[in-house]
Write an enzyme that holds these catalytic residues in place. Structure first.
Site, short mmCIF file in Angstrom:
data_model
loop_
_atom_site.label_atom_id
_atom_site.label_comp_id
_atom_site.label_asym_id
_atom_site.label_seq_id
_atom_site.Cartn_x
_atom_site.Cartn_y
_atom_site.Cartn_z
N CYS A 4 -1.16 1.50 37.16
CA CYS A 4 -0.32 0.61 37.97
C CYS A 4 -0.58 0.94 39.44
CB CYS A 4 1.16 0.79 37.63
SG CYS A 4 2.22 -0.09 38.80
N CYS A 7 2.49 2.16 41.34
CA CYS A 7 2.84 3.54 41.00
C CYS A 7 1.92 4.51 41.74
CB CYS A 7 2.74 3.78 39.49
SG CYS A 7 4.15 3.19 38.53
N ASP A 30 1.85 -5.05 53.24
CA ASP A 30 1.02 -5.77 52.29
C ASP A 30 -0.43 -5.75 52.79
OD1 ASP A 30 1.69 -8.19 49.98
OD2 ASP A 30 -0.30 -8.15 50.91
N ASN A 96 8.61 -12.35 43.32
CA ASN A 96 7.90 -13.17 42.33
C ASN A 96 8.04 -12.51 40.97
OD1 ASN A 96 6.95 -14.98 44.30
ND2 ASN A 96 5.21 -13.67 44.76
N GLY A 102 4.47 -16.47 39.93
CA GLY A 102 3.41 -16.08 40.87
C GLY A 102 3.23 -14.58 41.02
N HIS A 107 4.56 -4.42 38.95
CA HIS A 107 5.49 -3.35 39.32
C HIS A 107 6.45 -4.04 40.27
CE1 HIS A 107 6.25 1.07 40.62
NE2 HIS A 107 7.08 0.32 41.36
N HIS A 109 8.53 -5.64 42.93
CA HIS A 109 8.44 -5.50 44.39
C HIS A 109 9.10 -6.69 45.06
CE1 HIS A 109 4.82 -7.59 42.97
NE2 HIS A 109 4.85 -8.26 44.11
N HIS A 111 9.01 -8.84 48.59
CA HIS A 111 8.32 -9.14 49.84
C HIS A 111 9.36 -9.33 50.95
CE1 HIS A 111 4.39 -10.45 47.90
NE2 HIS A 111 5.21 -10.56 46.87
P1 5GP Z 1 2.91 -10.67 43.96
O1 5GP Z 1 2.06 -11.91 43.93
O2 5GP Z 1 2.71 -9.84 42.72
O3 5GP Z 1 4.35 -10.97 44.25
O4 5GP Z 1 2.42 -9.86 45.21
C1 5GP Z 1 1.57 -8.77 45.15
C2 5GP Z 1 1.25 -8.39 46.57
O5 5GP Z 1 0.69 -7.10 46.58
C3 5GP Z 1 0.24 -9.33 47.25
O6 5GP Z 1 0.84 -9.90 48.42
C4 5GP Z 1 -0.94 -8.41 47.58
O7 5GP Z 1 -1.54 -8.71 48.81
C5 5GP Z 1 -0.31 -7.03 47.56
N1 5GP Z 1 -1.21 -5.96 47.15
C6 5GP Z 1 -2.01 -5.95 46.05
N2 5GP Z 1 -2.69 -4.80 45.98
C7 5GP Z 1 -2.31 -4.06 47.06
C8 5GP Z 1 -2.68 -2.76 47.52
O8 5GP Z 1 -3.50 -2.03 46.93
N3 5GP Z 1 -2.07 -2.31 48.66
C9 5GP Z 1 -1.17 -3.09 49.33
N4 5GP Z 1 -0.63 -2.56 50.46
N5 5GP Z 1 -0.80 -4.31 48.92
C10 5GP Z 1 -1.37 -4.79 47.80
ZN ZN Z 2 4.17 0.90 38.52
#
Ligand code: 5GP
Ligand code: ZN
Length: 123
Positions: A4, A7, A30, A96, A102, A107, A109, A111
């Protein structure tokens, strides 16, 4: 949890630009920002989605939401109520959830997205 990415960010195995940390939560920038300010707030424990949260996690979820205004102020997002009663600045909070929601990283989170309104999804 193995494999993950968040994680691994929480345990500092993968670097990130951390903007807040306490015993339960981590906030970081991000990697692919959709706006001038784009932060992610995660619990340090692994929960795959918001829908996996149990009643015992509700206080932590409240802490995540409650952290957003602090982060927004620290990153210059406001909002600020002007003398004429209008608001400037501001930000979005977004979780999301699942494929149709989306979600790309499984994990939980949140935004925090703000800054000058030059970004996608503005409304
Ligand atoms: P989701 O679409 O799952 O709500 O958003 C995932 C977010 O995680 C995306 O905006 C993406 O840019 C961000 N993200 C994915 N991998 C990484 C990473 O390794 N480091 C950081 N800082 N952000 C990440
Ligand atoms: Zn995790």
């Amino acid at each position: 949890m193995d494999n993950c990415i968040f994680c691994k960010i929480a345990s500092k195995q993968i670097p990130s630009t951390i903007v807040y940390e306490d015993d339960e939560l981590l906030a970081f920038k991000d990697i692919n920002p959709a706006a001038p300010v784009h932060l992610l707030v995660i619990p340090k424990i692994h929960l795959d989605t918001l829908s996996s949260a149990l009643p015992e996690h509700h206080v932590m979820l409240g802490k995540m939401l409650g952290l957003a205004p602090q982060l927004a102020v620290e990153h210059g997002c406001g909002p600020v109520r002007q003398a004429d009663g209008q608001y400037t600045g501001g930000y979005k909070t977004l979780i999301n959830t699942g494929a149709d929601g989306g979600q790309e990283v499984y994990h939980l989170h949140m935004h925090v997205i703000g800054g000058p309104k030059l970004w996608r999804g503005q409304s």
